[in-house]
Design a protein around this motif. Sequence first.
Motif, PDB file in Angstrom:
ATOM      1  N   TYR A  23       0.820  -1.153  -0.053  1.00 51.36           N
ATOM      2  CA  TYR A  23       0.063   0.050  -0.087  1.00 51.36           C
ATOM      3  C   TYR A  23       0.733   1.290   0.101  1.00 51.36           C
ATOM      4  O   TYR A  23       1.776   1.251   0.792  1.00 51.36           O
ATOM      5  CB  TYR A  23      -0.959   0.069   0.882  1.00 51.36           C
ATOM      6  N   GLY A  25       0.662   5.454   0.474  1.00 49.65           N
ATOM      7  CA  GLY A  25      -0.219   6.608   0.926  1.00 49.65           C
ATOM      8  C   GLY A  25       0.535   7.950   1.062  1.00 49.65           C
ATOM      9  O   GLY A  25       1.583   7.844   0.996  1.00 49.65           O
ATOM     10  N   GLU A  63       3.168   9.712  -4.892  1.00 49.11           N
ATOM     11  CA  GLU A  63       2.217   8.464  -4.628  1.00 49.11           C
ATOM     12  C   GLU A  63       1.988   7.828  -5.923  1.00 49.11           C
ATOM     13  O   GLU A  63       1.830   6.607  -6.223  1.00 49.11           O
ATOM     14  CB  GLU A  63       0.958   8.789  -3.740  1.00 49.11           C
ATOM     15  N   ASN A  77      -4.221  -0.382  -2.589  1.00 51.93           N
ATOM     16  CA  ASN A  77      -4.699   0.745  -3.118  1.00 51.93           C
ATOM     17  C   ASN A  77      -5.998   0.377  -4.027  1.00 51.93           C
ATOM     18  O   ASN A  77      -5.907  -0.458  -4.707  1.00 51.93           O
ATOM     19  CB  ASN A  77      -3.776   1.515  -3.981  1.00 51.93           C
ATOM     20  N   SER A  81      -3.887   7.843  -7.516  1.00 49.02           N
ATOM     21  CA  SER A  81      -3.783   9.243  -6.381  1.00 49.02           C
ATOM     22  C   SER A  81      -4.077  10.293  -7.748  1.00 49.02           C
ATOM     23  O   SER A  81      -4.895  11.277  -7.440  1.00 49.02           O
ATOM     24  CB  SER A  81      -2.478   9.431  -6.249  1.00 49.02           C
TER      25      SER A  81
END
Length: 107
Positions: A23, A25, A63, A77, A81
């Motif tokens: 992941y 972020g 990201e 995810n 993004s």
Amino acid sequence: WWGGIITGTYTVYWYLVNGVPRYIGQTSNFIQRAQYHLETKGWLVEPIKGLQRLSSFDARAVEQVLIEFYGLENLYNKIFSVSVSNPLYPEAIKRGREILNSIGFFR
């Protein structure tokens, strides 16, 4: 320490499983976000060295580059993004790569 650039207050972070990113972020409040991930998913997330004081745009750009690098299909995810249809997408990808290259991320 990888140095890094300073453009704001955002941190790009990841959740690793056996050393493999699962992941990616970004947040303006890492402590609060890390606590949220731990409480809701049991994830111990960590900031990526050199990516801890970025502007909102720079953090989203990095990201996005990392999500594409590791593959959305390989990550938890759910979305990009920065959408490919976003007019800022080309600029974001260029900026994200610049930042990652500046800290030696892809070496």
